[in-house]
Structure formats: C-alpha cells, structure tokens
Design an enzyme around this catalytic site. Structure first.
Site, short mmCIF file in Angstrom:
data_model
loop_
_atom_site.label_atom_id
_atom_site.label_comp_id
_atom_site.label_asym_id
_atom_site.label_seq_id
_atom_site.Cartn_x
_atom_site.Cartn_y
_atom_site.Cartn_z
N ARG A 1 11.82 -4.13 -25.05
CA ARG A 1 12.45 -3.99 -23.72
C ARG A 1 11.42 -3.38 -22.78
O ARG A 1 11.05 -2.22 -22.91
CB ARG A 1 13.67 -3.09 -23.86
N ALA B 1 0.83 -1.20 0.00
CA ALA B 1 0.00 0.00 0.00
C ALA B 1 0.86 1.25 0.00
O ALA B 1 0.60 2.21 -0.75
CB ALA B 1 -0.93 -0.01 1.21
N HIS C 1 3.04 -13.03 -14.53
CA HIS C 1 3.56 -11.94 -15.36
C HIS C 1 3.96 -12.40 -16.76
O HIS C 1 3.48 -11.86 -17.77
CB HIS C 1 4.77 -11.29 -14.69
N TYR D 1 -8.30 -13.00 1.94
CA TYR D 1 -9.28 -12.56 0.94
C TYR D 1 -10.70 -13.03 1.27
O TYR D 1 -11.64 -12.23 1.22
CB TYR D 1 -8.90 -13.07 -0.46
N HIS E 1 0.22 -6.42 -12.36
CA HIS E 1 0.71 -5.09 -12.74
C HIS E 1 1.50 -5.11 -14.05
O HIS E 1 1.66 -4.06 -14.69
CB HIS E 1 1.56 -4.49 -11.61
#
Length: 517
Positions: free
Chosen positions: A396, A44, A276, A157, A214
């Site tokens: 990249r 956070a 990812h 969760y 992300h």
C-alpha cells in the site's frame, strides 16, 4: 549535526551506498545555490519549497553554505515571495514558537529575481546574484554547485535550459557542478519526448539531467528493491510459476477540481500510467541488478520496458466520469479519459503469460495507490481455499502505508474451517514516531548528492513512450472512446470484466483494515 556539517553517503568498494557520520566532504567542494524556476507557481509553493524547508530543518541544507533563489515572471519582491511561501511552510496544526522561528530563518535564505524565461537580462541578473553569494562565502571559482529546479511547464524547458547553459553555468570545472531537474510531463508522445530530449541533450550531459518522477521517492516504492532482493523466501516465488497476475493501481476519490483544462491536454494515461505506474512496474518486474549503482539499476529497468509487448485494444478499458465536461475549461466533445485499465504483458522468461494490470482513475469510490501481487491457486487443495480467496502480497503506497500478505488460516474454534487473514506491517503502527519523508525531499537530496538511481534516464523515457504512444494516438484520433461512469463508483463495469478475463480473482467478504494504534 552542526550547521557546518553535512550527512553524505560514500560508496564502498563494491559500489553500494553506506551512510556515514556527518562529514565536510561535500562542503569542501564549495557553496550550493539552489534555483527554483517558476518560484511563484503552485508546484514550487506546495512541493519544492516545503521539501527544501524540511531538508533545512534536518540540517541537511547548512545555512552557511546554501542559498535559495526564486526566479519567475511575476513582478513581486523578495519579501512578497517569502510571505507567499510562509503559509505553506508553517504546520497546519499546533505550530510552536520554534516552528515559526525555523520558518523565518529558512526564508532568510530565499531571494527572488524577476525575469522572463527567455530573457538574457533576467538570467544575467540571476547569474550575478548567484556569483555574489559564492563570492561572499569565499567559494573558490569553479568549486561551487548550482542546482536548477524547473517547476515549469515543459513548453519552456528548451528556452530556460538554453539561458542556463549560456549565462548561469559554473565558469570552471574544479570539482563543482551544474545540475538541472525537470518535471513531468516530459513530452506528450514518443516524438515530442525525443524532441525535448534532443533539445536539452544538446545543452547538458546526461549526468547533469535529473528527470524527476516523485513516485520513485515514495517510501514503499523505494522499499521494493529491498523486499525483492534481500528476502530469501521471495526469490523462488517471484515468477510466472507462482504469480497469476499483478495489479498496479492508482485511485482518486475526487475529479479534476479546477484543473480540467490542464488535465484535458493529457488524460489519465499520460498523467499517471505512462510515468508513475510504469516506474513501479519496472521495480516489480526487473531482474536483480549487478549492484546498487544507479546505472546498474536503470539498466535492468530499461530491459523490462523493452520486453513489454504492444498493448492490445481488447485489453484496454477507458472511462470518463459523468460531469467531467461540465467544467468550462473542458471541451464539450472531449474524448480525454479520466479512467483507464490496460494490461501489459512482458515477453521474457520470468513473466511470460503474467498480466500486469495497470489501473488509474479519478472520481472513484476510494483513494489509494497500491501494488497487488496475486498468487496462483494451491494445487491439490484439500481445504477448498478457493472459497476464501487466493494468497496476495500487497504494498500500500498511499494512504496508510503498509505491506501485508493475505493468506488462509484455521478459523479459531472447534471446527476445522479456513478463513482468510493477513500478516501486516503497517508503518503507522510499527514505526510510531518516525516521520516518513516526502518524496520531493528524498529526490532533491539525491540530486545534491549526485545519485541518479531514482531518476528517469533518457533511454528509459524513450522506451516508456514507445509502449504507450500507439494507444495514445488512437485515443487522440477518437478511435477509442471512454465509457461514462458515475462519480463515486468503481469506474466502468467493463474494467472489472477485463480484470476477470485476465485471471484476477476478487476476494469477497475480506477487507483489509489498517490497524489502529
């Protein structure tokens, strides 16, 4: 843009997004309350609140409509949370008086509530605070918007989502909404991920759940669809007839650095590759979607994942850097890999026979993340270009964001000799003065807008775990062992041998150097 306006994207008749001038369209649905659960934690402080602050600075979070609530177990006051956040928001170098003023103004929007993650009392208090904000802003009941960001470990969760569902939802549905953002790791394997999905799915509809990765918010990852489908010359080349192999690489030049105990629970495959890098693979390999609507894009990503063949043991190399077990929080006999190379093969018409080489590691000799598409040798080559190296298209991702293509040209001079060079789009040079937004900024804004394109759908999550769960269980049982490698090296030599076996041809004597301004 004034503080009472909001930049939104509206859909054109064909379903695509088109940015319009600032509009009050979003604001008319009511106030926006953003709740950061786990507000006193590292994620956070380092990511979520800085992303919200940058959106605020760009006037995308109007202060007359938005309020931010921090919720955690820590027994601190609102002022203490604000002071704790301040150092993460002030620029590290050359903070101006305006910067300091912006930080102070933003922090006035932040209020802290202390409570347990399964506490009825805590969540009732949270709901009262949110409702009071909505009342003070004259927000009509049922039109307000509530965004809950779970900067928390997955183990809590289910209890947190149950508390939100029971005590903190909008009371009526009159144009408002309640949305929940959950962070990775979403489970440890297929079974645990499905259990978690079932628990959350019983409480919220799929359009309310935003599973954040992300990497999908990174500038050059988001550029993949544009590069592939808006440039004609890529269309006939992007297939097994022309591409020999694809590498998707993540390298870090540091180890676990105090996170050894946490990292050891997951390892490099769960931490990086299964989420990812696999998301990046989907964007590289997917077919053109019908439109840019989120569901059309995610449909194509799922098709790619469902076409991946089971991973073969002889196409996996695991490593663990020497000194990893010296961390007091890591078990002495840990079998957790800090490095992995795995070859994924996609069984469809476009990619049959093309190895997708997924590689990630810690404590290596460099830090970078990139996509490297290597093309096949030139047939009937009259310039003996093999000595120079193959054509490669490289994206990249970090650091020094760039897109460049390696190709063979004539060496300047009197002789007819070939040399490898590049066509280079380096963002720092081409887009001087343009600030590339952080991934979390984009994704939080997408959540507010209700755009799920860059979030992981439930069937997508299931398909990704189906690919890696058999391999992970073999590692967990000790059937596959990591090979020791020296910190600061390329990783195990066996990984380079696997790349060569898969068909990758390394270019010797050529190094891409980011251009200087």
């Amino acid at each position: 843009m004034g503080t009472n306006e909001w930049h939104v994207e509206r859909r054109s008749s064909n379903g695509t997004h088109s940015p319009l001038a600032p509009s009050r369209e979003v604001l008319e649905t009511g106030t926006l309350s953003i709740v950061v659960l786990g507000a006193s934690g590292d994620l956070a402080k380092k990511k979520t609140f800085p992303a919200l602050f940058h959106l605020y600075k760009q006037e995308l979070l109007p202060p007359n409509e938005v309020h931010i609530f921090g919720y955690a177990r820590s027994k601190i006051s609102t002022d203490e949370l604000r002071n704790n956040l301040r150092s993460y928001l002030i620029p590290k170098k050359g903070a101006s008086p305006k910067d300091l003023h912006d930080v102070s103004d933003f922090l006035q929007l932040v209020k802290y509530i202390s409570g347990g993650y399964d506490s009825e009392e805590g969540f009732r208090l949270l709901d009262r605070e949110i409702s009071e904000h909505e009342y003070l802003k004259n927000s009509k009941e049922g039109t307000s918007r509530r965004l809950f960001y779970l900067a928390l470990p997955p183990s809590v969760y289910p209890s947190v989502c149950k508390m939100i569902k029971t005590y903190c939802m909008n009371k009526l549905d009159l144009g408002g909404w309640t949305r929940v953002v959950v962070e990775k790791p979403f489970g440890r394997d297929l079974q645990s991920a499905e259990e978690l999905s079932n628990q959350i799915g019983e409480l919220f509809e799929e359009p309310q759940i935003y599973r954040i990765d992300h990497y999908l918010g990174k500038e050059l990852v988001q550029n993949m669809l544009v590069l592939r489908f808006a440039n004609r010359f890529f269309l006939p080349l992007w297939n097994r007839d022309n591409i020999d192999n694809v590498q998707i690489v993540f390298r870090e030049d540091f180890g676990t650095e105090g996170r050894g105990g946490y990292f050891d629970q997951y390892g490099i495959i769960r931490d990086i590759i299964q989420n990812h890098l696999l998301q990046v693979l989907c964007l590289v390999a997917m077919e053109k979607p019908v439109s840019l609507k989120p569901e059309h894009i995610r449909d194509e990503k799922v098709k790619v994942l469902q076409s991946v063949l089971p991973i073969r043991d002889d196409e996996v190399v695991l490593g663990q850097y020497e000194g990893y077990r010296d961390d007091s929080t890591v078990p002495d006999e840990s079998n957790t890999p800090t490095f992995a190379t795995a070859i994924l093969r996609i069984h469809n018409e476009r990619w049959e026979g093309v190895p997708f080489i997924m590689k990630a590691g810690k404590a290596l000799n460099s830090r970078k993340a990139e996509i490297r598409v290597q093309f096949k040798d030139v047939p009937g080559d009259i310039f003996r270009s093999k000595t120079q190296g193959r054509n490669e298209f490289v994206i990249r991702l970090q650091p020094s964001e760039a897109i460049y293509m390696k190709f063979t040209v004539k060496q300047p001079g009197l002789e007819m000799s070939a040399v490898q060079s590049e066509l280079d789009l380096s963002y720092g040079q081409r887009y001087q003065g343009v600030t590339i937004p952080e991934a979390y900024e984009r994704l939080i804004l997408d959540t507010i807008r209700g755009d799920q394109q860059h979030f992981v759908r439930r069937d997508e999550l299931k398909a990704s775990w189906e690919i890696f769960t058999p391999l992970l269980h073999k590692i967990d049982r000790g059937e596959l062992k990591p090979i020791p490698y020296k910190p600061g090296s390329r990783g195990p030599a066996e990984a380079d041998e696997l790349l060569e076996k898969a068909g990758y041809v390394q270019t010797h004597g050529y190094i891409w150097i980011p251009p200087t301004l």
